[in-house]
Design a protein around this motif. Structure first.
Motif, mmCIF file in Angstrom:
data_model
loop_
_atom_site.group_PDB
_atom_site.id
_atom_site.type_symbol
_atom_site.label_atom_id
_atom_site.label_comp_id
_atom_site.label_asym_id
_atom_site.label_seq_id
_atom_site.Cartn_x
_atom_site.Cartn_y
_atom_site.Cartn_z
ATOM 1 N N ARG A 144 10.761 -25.840 -17.070
ATOM 2 C CA ARG A 144 10.438 -27.113 -17.741
ATOM 3 C C ARG A 144 10.371 -26.990 -19.255
ATOM 4 O O ARG A 144 10.866 -27.842 -19.988
ATOM 5 N N ASP A 145 9.727 -25.903 -19.721
ATOM 6 C CA ASP A 145 9.421 -25.794 -21.148
ATOM 7 C C ASP A 145 10.119 -24.626 -21.841
ATOM 8 O O ASP A 145 9.887 -24.392 -23.032
ATOM 9 N N GLY A 146 10.911 -23.874 -21.094
ATOM 10 C CA GLY A 146 11.578 -22.733 -21.706
ATOM 11 C C GLY A 146 10.653 -21.568 -22.004
ATOM 12 O O GLY A 146 10.954 -20.730 -22.867
ATOM 13 N N PHE A 147 9.520 -21.485 -21.304
ATOM 14 C CA PHE A 147 8.591 -20.371 -21.529
ATOM 15 C C PHE A 147 9.293 -19.065 -21.134
ATOM 16 O O PHE A 147 9.803 -18.936 -20.016
ATOM 17 N N PRO A 148 9.312 -18.067 -22.027
ATOM 18 C CA PRO A 148 10.151 -16.881 -21.812
ATOM 19 C C PRO A 148 9.500 -15.822 -20.918
ATOM 20 O O PRO A 148 9.179 -14.719 -21.357
ATOM 21 N N VAL A 149 9.345 -16.150 -19.645
ATOM 22 C CA VAL A 149 8.639 -15.254 -18.737
ATOM 23 C C VAL A 149 9.600 -14.485 -17.848
ATOM 24 O O VAL A 149 10.652 -14.987 -17.442
ATOM 25 N N THR A 150 9.234 -13.247 -17.567
ATOM 26 C CA THR A 150 9.872 -12.435 -16.529
ATOM 27 C C THR A 150 8.764 -11.889 -15.654
ATOM 28 O O THR A 150 7.731 -11.431 -16.166
ATOM 29 N N ILE A 151 8.973 -11.916 -14.339
ATOM 30 C CA ILE A 151 7.970 -11.436 -13.398
ATOM 31 C C ILE A 151 8.513 -10.224 -12.646
ATOM 32 O O ILE A 151 9.651 -10.251 -12.158
ATOM 33 N N LEU A 152 7.724 -9.183 -12.554
ATOM 34 C CA LEU A 152 8.050 -8.024 -11.727
ATOM 35 C C LEU A 152 7.090 -7.970 -10.559
ATOM 36 O O LEU A 152 5.871 -8.116 -10.737
ATOM 37 N N HIS A 153 7.627 -7.724 -9.361
ATOM 38 C CA HIS A 153 6.813 -7.634 -8.151
ATOM 39 C C HIS A 153 6.830 -6.200 -7.622
ATOM 40 O O HIS A 153 7.746 -5.806 -6.895
ATOM 41 N N PRO A 154 5.824 -5.394 -7.973
ATOM 42 C CA PRO A 154 5.799 -4.009 -7.491
ATOM 43 C C PRO A 154 5.415 -3.911 -6.019
ATOM 44 O O PRO A 154 4.732 -4.770 -5.461
ATOM 45 N N GLY A 155 5.857 -2.783 -5.427
ATOM 46 C CA GLY A 155 5.351 -2.380 -4.126
ATOM 47 C C GLY A 155 4.070 -1.582 -4.311
ATOM 48 O O GLY A 155 3.302 -1.823 -5.252
ATOM 49 N N HIS A 156 3.849 -0.600 -3.436
ATOM 50 C CA HIS A 156 2.639 0.218 -3.492
ATOM 51 C C HIS A 156 2.802 1.248 -4.608
ATOM 52 O O HIS A 156 3.613 2.170 -4.501
ATOM 53 N N ILE A 157 2.028 1.095 -5.684
ATOM 54 C CA ILE A 157 2.245 1.881 -6.902
ATOM 55 C C ILE A 157 1.730 3.304 -6.726
ATOM 56 O O ILE A 157 0.594 3.532 -6.303
ATOM 57 N N VAL A 158 2.591 4.261 -7.073
ATOM 58 C CA VAL A 158 2.308 5.686 -6.908
ATOM 59 C C VAL A 158 2.507 6.386 -8.241
ATOM 60 O O VAL A 158 3.368 6.001 -9.034
ATOM 61 N N GLY A 159 1.716 7.419 -8.473
ATOM 62 C CA GLY A 159 1.895 8.211 -9.679
ATOM 63 C C GLY A 159 0.857 9.310 -9.743
ATOM 64 O O GLY A 159 -0.057 9.374 -8.919
ATOM 65 N N GLN A 160 0.989 10.164 -10.716
ATOM 66 C CA GLN A 160 0.007 11.229 -10.899
ATOM 67 C C GLN A 160 -1.308 10.633 -11.377
ATOM 68 O O GLN A 160 -1.333 9.833 -12.298
ATOM 69 N N GLY A 161 -2.390 11.024 -10.748
ATOM 70 C CA GLY A 161 -3.697 10.584 -11.195
ATOM 71 C C GLY A 161 -4.482 9.789 -10.177
ATOM 72 O O GLY A 161 -5.673 9.527 -10.379
ATOM 73 N N TRP A 162 -3.842 9.397 -9.065
ATOM 74 C CA TRP A 162 -4.567 8.639 -8.042
ATOM 75 C C TRP A 162 -3.932 8.883 -6.676
ATOM 76 O O TRP A 162 -2.828 9.408 -6.568
ATOM 77 N N SER A 163 -4.643 8.478 -5.626
ATOM 78 C CA SER A 163 -4.184 8.723 -4.257
ATOM 79 C C SER A 163 -3.174 7.663 -3.834
ATOM 80 O O SER A 163 -3.418 6.469 -3.988
ATOM 81 N N PRO A 164 -2.050 8.078 -3.248
ATOM 82 C CA PRO A 164 -1.049 7.109 -2.810
ATOM 83 C C PRO A 164 -1.386 6.518 -1.446
ATOM 84 O O PRO A 164 -2.173 7.086 -0.685
ATOM 85 N N LEU A 165 -0.783 5.398 -1.144
ATOM 86 C CA LEU A 165 -0.853 4.853 0.207
ATOM 87 C C LEU A 165 -0.255 5.890 1.155
ATOM 88 O O LEU A 165 0.863 6.343 0.969
ATOM 89 N N ASN A 166 -1.017 6.257 2.188
ATOM 90 C CA ASN A 166 -0.601 7.376 3.039
ATOM 91 C C ASN A 166 0.123 6.917 4.306
ATOM 92 O O ASN A 166 0.271 5.718 4.544
ATOM 93 N N PRO A 167 0.610 7.855 5.143
ATOM 94 C CA PRO A 167 1.386 7.468 6.329
ATOM 95 C C PRO A 167 0.603 6.710 7.397
ATOM 96 O O PRO A 167 1.220 6.164 8.317
ATOM 97 N N ALA A 168 -0.717 6.664 7.282
ATOM 98 C CA ALA A 168 -1.506 5.860 8.214
ATOM 99 C C ALA A 168 -1.736 4.449 7.676
ATOM 100 O O ALA A 168 -2.408 3.638 8.320
ATOM 101 N N GLY A 169 -1.210 4.162 6.494
ATOM 102 C CA GLY A 169 -1.295 2.814 5.949
ATOM 103 C C GLY A 169 -2.555 2.505 5.189
ATOM 104 O O GLY A 169 -2.844 1.339 4.926
ATOM 105 N N HIS A 170 -3.332 3.538 4.811
ATOM 106 C CA HIS A 170 -4.535 3.323 4.005
ATOM 107 C C HIS A 170 -4.592 4.378 2.905
ATOM 108 O O HIS A 170 -3.602 5.084 2.667
ATOM 109 N N PHE A 171 -5.730 4.517 2.237
ATOM 110 C CA PHE A 171 -5.802 5.379 1.058
ATOM 111 C C PHE A 171 -6.762 6.554 1.220
ATOM 112 O O PHE A 171 -7.108 7.210 0.243
ATOM 113 N N ASP A 172 -7.169 6.838 2.435
ATOM 114 C CA ASP A 172 -8.069 7.952 2.702
ATOM 115 C C ASP A 172 -7.250 9.243 2.728
ATOM 116 O O ASP A 172 -6.371 9.415 3.582
ATOM 117 N N ASP A 173 -7.556 10.159 1.801
ATOM 118 C CA ASP A 173 -6.786 11.400 1.713
ATOM 119 C C ASP A 173 -6.938 12.284 2.947
ATOM 120 O O ASP A 173 -6.203 13.272 3.100
#
Length: 318
Positions: A147-176
């Protein structure tokens, strides 16, 4: 180069994004609620302007959007917007004042998958407060773009993984404990037949996609893109790969949902249900075609790097 304000700058995405922005020559303003530090140290942070701002408190006063606009950004990247009211306050304040606004959404805007891999432009039927609010934000922001030309871009991440935190595990939760079970070669119980899917994304691949969107402004504005790895994984396939990564033979047992749920803590069961009820499997074809998106990490490679970090930093006891 641009003056870029990053809201929620020291979290999962910001840890990887901020150094990339600095090294690309941008002037970076990192907005955080407190004096939190990124998950990984990097000398690039010494060249970042740090601004402390309590978003919740400022929004309650109706002042958050104006405060961000007063930082005089060319580009704003919002990593931590979770309600329509929050998105509206910020966007209204930035209309006509920024060249590009990038919002981090979630693949949970889709709700149940009807077609897989799921493209961005299918009809969405989200459920749960988080998914519903994020879908409402997407509708609002893309409508503002049309409508207004607002310059937006949206990113839709999945389950975010990286060094420093526990990833979503094969049982579907975050318990290490699930990774401990696998590493010891013990039997991991999975719900149903373990054929539900999860779709990870390394935080650095999100950072790269954000930069691709900024570099390809003319095709990125007014669009939403999935930020996921090249392919989702089933719980079963994920678990078997992790057993082999630890040098063990897969040892899995399968149980009806109710029986499996009774074997878990309420918190773990609830987290697993949230993930497997959606069983995301998202397409990245649009990002490949329009932005040249080519994620460096597969789901398994991203998780394995994260688990290696947990092991190396004494966060995962075997």
């Amino acid at each position: 180069m641009s003056r870029i304000v990053v809201i929620g700058a020291t979290g999962h995405i910001g840890t990887y994004l901020i150094p990339r922005l600095v090294r690309a020559g941008h002037e970076v303003v990192a907005v955080t609620r407190g004096a939190s530090e990124p998950y990984l140290p990097d000398s690039a942070w010494r060249r970042v302007e740090r601004v402390t701002m309590d978003r919740t408190a400022e929004e309650a006063k109706g002042a958050f959007g104006a405060a961000i606009a007063d930082l005089q950004p060319d580009i704003v990247i919002d990593n931590i917007c979770f309600t329509l009211d929050s998105a509206r306050q910020l966007a209204e304040a930035l209309k006509g004042r920024v060249r590009h606004f990038l919002h981090i959404g979630t693949i949970w805007t889709h709700g149940f998958s009807e077609v897989v891999p799921t493209p961005e432009d299918v009809t969405k039927r989200p459920f749960g407060e988080y998914g519903v609010q994020k879908a409402a934000i997407e509708d609002y922001l893309l409508g503002l773009a049309r409508r207004d030309g607002f310059p937006v871009t949206i990113l839709h991440p999945g389950h975010i993984v990286g060094q420093g935190w526990s990833p979503l595990n094969p049982a579907g939760h975050f318990d290490d404990a699930a990774f401990q079970t696998i590493a010891r070669g013990q039997t991991l119980a999975l719900p149903n037949f373990g054929m539900e899917t999860v779709h990870h994304i390394h935080a650095d691949d999100i950072a790269v996609l954000l930069m691709l969107a900024m570099d390809n402004w003319s095709v990125a504005v007014g669009e939403a893109f999935h930020a996921v790895s090249p392919g989702a994984v089933t719980l079963r396939g994920y678990a078997e790969a992790m057993y082999r990564w630890f040098g063990k033979e897969p040892a899995l047992s399968f149980h009806s949902w109710e029986d499996w749920k009774a074997m878990q803590t309420p918190e773990n069961a609830a987290a697993t249900w949230e993930h497997i009820a959606r069983s995301p499997n998202a397409s990245i074809e649009k990002g490949r075609r329009l932005l040249g998106y080519a994620p460096r990490y597969t789901s398994l490679a991203a998780v394995q790097e994260s688990v290696s970090w947990l092991l190396g930093n004494g966060k995962l006891a075997l």
